[in-house]
Design a protein around this motif. Structure first.
Motif, PDB file in Angstrom:
ATOM      1  N   LEU A 110      40.685  45.311  37.305  1.00 20.69           N
ATOM      2  CA  LEU A 110      41.615  44.431  38.017  1.00 20.69           C
ATOM      3  C   LEU A 110      43.059  44.666  37.577  1.00 20.69           C
ATOM      4  O   LEU A 110      43.931  43.869  37.867  1.00 20.69           O
ATOM      5  CB  LEU A 110      41.242  42.967  37.765  1.00 20.69           C
ATOM      6  N   LYS A 111      43.290  45.791  36.923  1.00 19.70           N
ATOM      7  CA  LYS A 111      44.616  46.059  36.363  1.00 19.70           C
ATOM      8  C   LYS A 111      45.552  46.771  37.332  1.00 19.70           C
ATOM      9  O   LYS A 111      46.763  46.718  37.160  1.00 19.70           O
ATOM     10  CB  LYS A 111      44.478  46.891  35.082  1.00 19.70           C
ATOM     11  N   THR A 144      45.068  46.577  43.599  1.00 21.56           N
ATOM     12  CA  THR A 144      43.966  45.622  43.472  1.00 21.56           C
ATOM     13  C   THR A 144      44.501  44.204  43.308  1.00 21.56           C
ATOM     14  O   THR A 144      43.980  43.258  43.918  1.00 21.56           O
ATOM     15  CB  THR A 144      43.078  45.993  42.262  1.00 21.56           C
ATOM     16  N   GLN A 145      45.540  44.037  42.517  1.00 20.51           N
ATOM     17  CA  GLN A 145      46.131  42.719  42.304  1.00 20.51           C
ATOM     18  C   GLN A 145      46.821  42.205  43.570  1.00 20.51           C
ATOM     19  O   GLN A 145      46.784  40.998  43.845  1.00 20.51           O
ATOM     20  CB  GLN A 145      47.108  42.771  41.132  1.00 20.51           C
ATOM     21  N   LYS A 146      47.398  43.106  44.353  1.00 21.41           N
ATOM     22  CA  LYS A 146      48.027  42.690  45.610  1.00 21.41           C
ATOM     23  C   LYS A 146      46.983  42.157  46.584  1.00 21.41           C
ATOM     24  O   LYS A 146      47.195  41.129  47.241  1.00 21.41           O
ATOM     25  CB  LYS A 146      48.783  43.858  46.242  1.00 21.41           C
ATOM     26  N   PHE A 169      44.167  40.835  45.817  1.00 22.20           N
ATOM     27  CA  PHE A 169      43.737  39.538  45.269  1.00 22.20           C
ATOM     28  C   PHE A 169      44.739  38.451  45.659  1.00 22.20           C
ATOM     29  O   PHE A 169      44.362  37.369  46.131  1.00 22.20           O
ATOM     30  CB  PHE A 169      43.609  39.652  43.751  1.00 22.20           C
ATOM     31  N   ALA A 185      48.069  38.504  35.156  1.00 22.52           N
ATOM     32  CA  ALA A 185      48.546  38.371  36.534  1.00 22.52           C
ATOM     33  C   ALA A 185      47.484  37.736  37.430  1.00 22.52           C
ATOM     34  O   ALA A 185      47.792  36.872  38.272  1.00 22.52           O
ATOM     35  CB  ALA A 185      48.947  39.741  37.077  1.00 22.52           C
ATOM     36  N   ILE A 186      46.235  38.127  37.260  1.00 20.10           N
ATOM     37  CA  ILE A 186      45.143  37.563  38.064  1.00 20.10           C
ATOM     38  C   ILE A 186      44.930  36.095  37.714  1.00 20.10           C
ATOM     39  O   ILE A 186      44.759  35.241  38.591  1.00 20.10           O
ATOM     40  CB  ILE A 186      43.843  38.356  37.841  1.00 20.10           C
ATOM     41  N   MET A 242      47.427  33.804  39.540  1.00 21.41           N
ATOM     42  CA  MET A 242      47.641  33.871  40.981  1.00 21.41           C
ATOM     43  C   MET A 242      47.144  32.643  41.752  1.00 21.41           C
ATOM     44  O   MET A 242      47.874  32.087  42.569  1.00 21.41           O
ATOM     45  CB  MET A 242      47.012  35.145  41.549  1.00 21.41           C
TER      46      MET A 242
END
Length: 301
Positions: free
Chosen positions: A65-66, A70-72, A74, A94-95, A98
């Motif tokens: 998830l780094k 992938t974070q965008k 999410f 960051a996750i 969010m």
């Protein structure tokens, strides 16, 4: 609520099903990637991925998830909360930040005791009298976040499979209660003492050590049942014991005391009840011994 659900094994299924039954909008499901399994080693999706696809939900199986992309993805779901149950991947800062209400975890222990990957097995091995579930607000530490709701259950003579299943259903119930009225469950900081670490189970731990006594051997059997299965070696074959009882009879450590596989453990002994030979189904001890005798005086390893 708009929820991202994150989970991988069977333990997570009751929570996923409960969220759907409660009418929440599951905008995405995250699970670990399919792993090789079975004799053919073909990739097999996790129980959560399989169930999510049956429900027609959007499924994501990133290795990590780094990555920024992938974070965008999410973040684009704009979830109110992420609900996590035995996901198996670390959530970056960051996750965690969010979702509007953060990330809530169904953890199978009475925190702060047994933080880590295998709380159910470690509780049984340690001889704990009770276990339970903690609904926790996740932070960057290892199961160190604030607690929202907790419920206990006695361990008694349950094995890891039965206790995990019970805890999974308790956790699902608690999570639904917390999400229904989040204002009723303010975060409470974990106590600063009493913490312990539940390290991931290594298969080498499943070899039964009869020198530690029958009580500990019986705990070992329950902690590793049904998988990976605590075992002993006889003629270089692994024989799993899935259920056993402690007997008061003394006997040489690791030696069979009769023709019914009563095993000496020093000051006491262990009587297997359910066993499993390599590559075969689990069965009652007497059924195995009818065609596979282990005579009195045999030294097991």
């Amino acid at each position: 609520m708009k929820i991202i659900f994150m989970g991988t094994p069977d333990f997570a299924l009751p929570t996923l099903n409960a969220l759907v039954d409660a009418g929440h909008e599951i905008v995405a499901v995250y699970s670990q990637p399919a792993r090789p399994a079975g004799r053919g080693k073909a990739p097999r999706p996790s129980p959560v991925e399989k169930r999510a696809r049956e429900l027609g939900l959007n499924v994501y199986t990133p290795v990590s998830l780094k990555e920024a992309e992938t974070q965008k993805i999410f973040a684009d779901h704009q979830a109110d909360v992420a609900v996590v149950a035995a996901y198996g991947l670390l959530l970056p800062k960051a996750i965690l930040e969010m979702p509007r209400l953060g990330c809530l975890n169904v953890h199978g222990s009475l925190l702060p005791k047994w933080r880590g990957a295998a709380p159910v097995q470690r509780a049984i091995l340690a001889g704990d009298q009770e276990s339970g579930v903690t609904i926790m607000q996740m932070d960057r530490g290892l199961d160190t976040g604030a607690m929202l709701k907790i419920e206990k259950t006695p361990i008694a003579d349950k094995n890891a499979g039965a206790l995990s299943d019970e805890i999974a259903h308790i956790g699902a119930k608690l999570m639904i209660e917390v999400l229904a009225q989040p204002e009723q469950y303010p975060p409470v900081k974990q106590p600063e003492s009493g913490e312990s670490y539940a390290a991931k189970i290594d298969k080498s731990e499943a070899l039964i050590d009869f020198s530690k006594g029958a009580v500990q051997a019986e705990r070992q059997i329950r902690a590793f049942a049904p998988k990976p299965g605590a075992f002993f070696l006889y003629n270089e074959e692994r024989i799993r014991i899935l259920e056993a009882h402690v007997q008061n009879q003394t006997g040489a450590v690791g030696e069979t005391l009769d023709d019914h596989l009563l095993i000496g453990c020093g000051s006491d002994s262990l009587q297997p009840v359910i066993v499993q030979r390599a590559g075969r189904k689990a069965m009652k001890l007497e059924d195995m011994l009818r065609g596979f005798a282990i005579p009195r005086g045999t030294r097991l390893s």
